[in-house]
Motif scaffolding. Structure first.
Motif, short mmCIF file in Angstrom:
data_model
loop_
_atom_site.label_atom_id
_atom_site.label_comp_id
_atom_site.label_asym_id
_atom_site.label_seq_id
_atom_site.Cartn_x
_atom_site.Cartn_y
_atom_site.Cartn_z
N PHE A 97 -33.35 -108.17 29.43
CA PHE A 97 -33.34 -109.61 29.71
C PHE A 97 -31.91 -110.09 30.01
CE2 PHE A 97 -32.84 -114.03 28.63
CZ PHE A 97 -33.96 -114.63 29.18
N GLU A 98 -30.97 -109.68 29.17
CA GLU A 98 -29.58 -110.15 29.34
C GLU A 98 -29.00 -109.69 30.68
OE1 GLU A 98 -28.26 -110.30 24.61
OE2 GLU A 98 -27.97 -108.46 25.78
N PHE A 99 -29.34 -108.47 31.08
CA PHE A 99 -28.83 -107.96 32.36
C PHE A 99 -29.35 -108.80 33.52
CE2 PHE A 99 -29.79 -105.34 36.12
CZ PHE A 99 -28.49 -105.13 36.55
N ASP A 101 -30.57 -111.74 33.40
CA ASP A 101 -30.04 -113.09 33.22
C ASP A 101 -28.61 -113.17 33.79
OD1 ASP A 101 -30.31 -115.76 32.19
OD2 ASP A 101 -28.93 -115.20 30.59
N TYR A 102 -27.84 -112.13 33.55
CA TYR A 102 -26.46 -112.06 34.07
C TYR A 102 -26.47 -112.14 35.60
CZ TYR A 102 -22.09 -109.78 35.46
OH TYR A 102 -20.90 -109.47 36.07
N ILE A 105 -27.29 -115.54 36.90
CA ILE A 105 -26.14 -116.46 36.87
C ILE A 105 -25.26 -116.23 38.10
CG2 ILE A 105 -24.01 -117.04 35.61
CD1 ILE A 105 -25.66 -116.29 33.03
N LEU A 106 -25.08 -114.94 38.45
CA LEU A 106 -24.30 -114.64 39.66
C LEU A 106 -25.01 -115.22 40.89
CD1 LEU A 106 -23.30 -110.90 39.07
CD2 LEU A 106 -21.92 -112.93 38.68
N LYS A 107 -26.33 -115.37 40.79
CA LYS A 107 -27.09 -115.94 41.90
C LYS A 107 -27.19 -117.46 41.79
CE LYS A 107 -29.61 -111.90 43.34
NZ LYS A 107 -30.88 -111.36 43.87
N GLU A 108 -26.28 -118.02 41.06
CA GLU A 108 -26.11 -119.49 40.95
C GLU A 108 -27.27 -120.20 40.27
OE1 GLU A 108 -25.53 -120.34 45.12
OE2 GLU A 108 -23.35 -120.39 44.85
N THR A 110 -28.04 -121.89 37.29
CA THR A 110 -27.31 -122.36 36.12
C THR A 110 -28.19 -123.11 35.11
OG1 THR A 110 -26.63 -124.22 37.46
CG2 THR A 110 -25.00 -122.49 37.16
N ARG A 112 -30.57 -123.30 32.43
CA ARG A 112 -30.92 -122.24 31.48
C ARG A 112 -32.43 -122.01 31.38
NH1 ARG A 112 -30.68 -121.94 25.40
NH2 ARG A 112 -30.02 -119.82 24.94
N ARG A 115 -33.85 -120.62 34.61
CA ARG A 115 -33.34 -119.26 34.84
C ARG A 115 -34.08 -118.27 33.95
NH1 ARG A 115 -28.12 -119.78 33.14
NH2 ARG A 115 -28.40 -118.52 31.28
N HIS A 116 -34.23 -118.63 32.70
CA HIS A 116 -34.92 -117.71 31.78
C HIS A 116 -36.37 -117.48 32.20
CE1 HIS A 116 -31.88 -118.11 28.22
NE2 HIS A 116 -31.33 -117.71 29.35
N GLN A 151 -33.90 -107.26 39.31
CA GLN A 151 -32.84 -108.22 39.63
C GLN A 151 -32.84 -108.58 41.12
OE1 GLN A 151 -29.92 -107.62 41.49
NE2 GLN A 151 -30.21 -105.40 41.76
#
Lengths: 288, 205
Positions: A97-99, A101-102, A105-108, A110, A112, A115-116, A151
């Motif tokens: 999940f964290e990966f 999610d990371y 974030i790089l894909k803009e 923001t 939360r 995104r989740h 991703q």
């Protein structure tokens, strides 16, 4: 007729004295385009250019109507792009999940909550929803491959660039991958490289065969197989004049090239045509 | 922990993926500082070993903050709409600040704490910014190696040509003129970095 989403013209790239691409041109549209070719053919270099992380020495690219040579156009392309490199790396201390999610974030992304939700959607799509809280270092190679694919699906990108996505997947995972990609590619453009001629035969609308930085063939998979018509034979004995020859399960030898003694023509496959095009005849690749 | 420090959740996630902010990396920095302090506790009380080593540590941290060969997800990151420059800045500033705080804390363990003990700060800034500028041509690790080698070479040559006792001001970088030059070098490096920032989004450097 579909709109052209990827247009590549006379693209060249050198790395020192090595010529990776020697004037490659092709056009892509919604659907799946497969790049076939041996190692060193230039597939990864070409995919990196389509993924906007490498620039050509000469030639031009037009991706989703934008020129990646221009910085603002490049950002516009990246907003509609999903990219899976040949060797996707991970922060192994992250959970699945964290990966994702990371990368979100790089894909803009923001917001939360949104995104989740998107992260869970792509994890579920790739069958990793139940592994969301598992550390990446505890995932199997196949699961990591699916995580890398997950991703790329963030934000439903218009253009998916996948470098050997089926490498390391077991047969069932490969079938699931095909199922997933074929659903996505109805409306999106997917360009993938593979060593698996079976992937191309069962999945791709178009195929491009590359070797030594040039395009040897561009067309539909059926046309590729047709290139080998009249050049694939079944014979009781091995013939040294064959470009390639191996004994099949029924005891007959499958010959590619000149007709051997007592042979009869058989239906060609994409693999036969690929071998004829690439012309590789090393002993290691002959499966006796 | 980053969230508790008031950092937004998405910035915290970006920082959590920074190799140079891992516990093992920071442990290595702390250990190096301890050795530099011990070397500076010499009979003459000369802090030169510490002043030479301290600027290299933030440089090493910045070099491993983001880029090909140091970030396993670099290629995916480079293909994302978030500009490499922004990610690099977020991570580099965090790494530079963290490493510098450790070095500042360590400098209080020097035998004589005076203004000379702060002499490493401007070299540190200059080495890090020049490294970032060079990383638009070369990989971050190669850039850091070039800069660190240059810094150590200057220190060795300065010490070896002096006839009298070796003092802090033996090394030109710790003199007033040297410190001004380092500020100028930092400003130039930042301009170069801004001009060539597009190169940070490419894997072929």
């Amino acid at each position: 007729m579909n709109e052209t989403t990827v247009r590549i013209q006379s693209v060249r790239k050198h790395f020192g004295s090595v010529q990776a691409l020697a004037g490659v041109s092709f056009e892509g549209e919604a659907g799946i385009t497969g790049l076939l070719g041996p190692n060193g053919a230039g597939k990864t270099t070409l995919l990196r250019m389509i993924a906007t992380v490498m620039s050509p020495d000469s030639g031009s690219l037009l991706l989703l109507g934008h020129d990646p040579a221009n910085a603002s156009s490049r950002t516009a392309i990246r907003r509609s792009l999903g990219y899976m490199p040949q060797e996707p790396g991970f922060h192994r201390a992250f959970t699945a999940f964290e990966f994702v999610d990371y990368v979100a974030i790089l894909k803009e992304m923001t917001d939360r909550r949104a995104r989740h939700a998107e992260v869970m959607r792509v994890l579920d799509l790739t069958g990793l929803g139940g592994r969301a809280r598992t550390k990446i270092r505890a995932l199997s190679g196949g699961m990591r491959r699916r995580l890398a694919l997950a991703q790329t699906l963030l934000g439903d990108p218009q253009l998916l660039v996948l470098d050997e996505p089926t490498a390391g997947l077991d047969p069932e995972q490969r079938l699931r991958f095909r199922e997933l990609i074929s659903e996505i590619a109805v409306r999106q453009t997917v360009i993938l490289s593979t060593h698996q001629t079976e992937d191309v035969a069962t999945l791709c609308n178009r195929v491009i065969v590359m070797n030594e930085g040039i395009v040897l063939f561009e067309g539909v998979p059926r046309e590729l197989a047709e290139l080998a018509r009249g050049r694939v034979w079944a014979a009781p004995e091995r013939d040294v004049r064959a470009k390639l020859s191996w004994r099949t399960g029924d005891g007959l030898h499958r010959h590619i090239g000149t007709a051997p003694e007592g042979a009869h023509l058989i239906e060609p496959t994409i693999e036969d045509a690929y071998l004829l095009l690439v012309g590789r005849t090393t002993d290691e690749e002959n499966v006796a | 922990m980053l969230r508790l420090a008031g950092i937004s959740d998405h910035t915290a996630r970006l920082l959590a993926a920074t190799p140079a902010l891992s516990n093992s990396w920071l442990g290595g920095i702390a250990a190096t500082l301890v050795f530099a302090i011990l070397a500076s506790r010499n009979p003459t009380g000369n802090p030169l070993p510490f002043l030479i080593v301290a600027p290299v540590l933030p440089l090493a941290g910045v070099a491993t903050a983001y880029g090909p060969g140091v970030d396993p997800t670099y290629e995916v990151g480079a293909s994302s709409p978030m500009r490499g420059m922004r990610l690099l800045m977020i991570r580099s500033i965090a790494v530079f600040a963290t490493t510098s705080i450790l070095a500042i804390a360590a400098s209080f363990a020097l035998p004589h704490v005076d203004l000379a003990a702060a002499g490493w700060i401007l070299p540190s800034l200059a080495l890090a910014t020049v490294c970032l500028a060079l990383s638009t041509w070369f990989s971050p690790l190669r850039s850091a190696a070039i800069v660190a080698a240059g810094w150590i070479a200057v220190a060795i040559v300065s010490v070896s040509i002096v006839s009298g006792p070796v003092r802090v001001h033996t090394i030109v970088a710790f003199r007033e003129s040297g410190q001004v030059s380092l500020v100028v070098a930092s400003v130039i490096a930042v301009f170069v970095l801004i001009l060539r920032r597009d190169r940070l989004d490419r894997v072929d450097r």
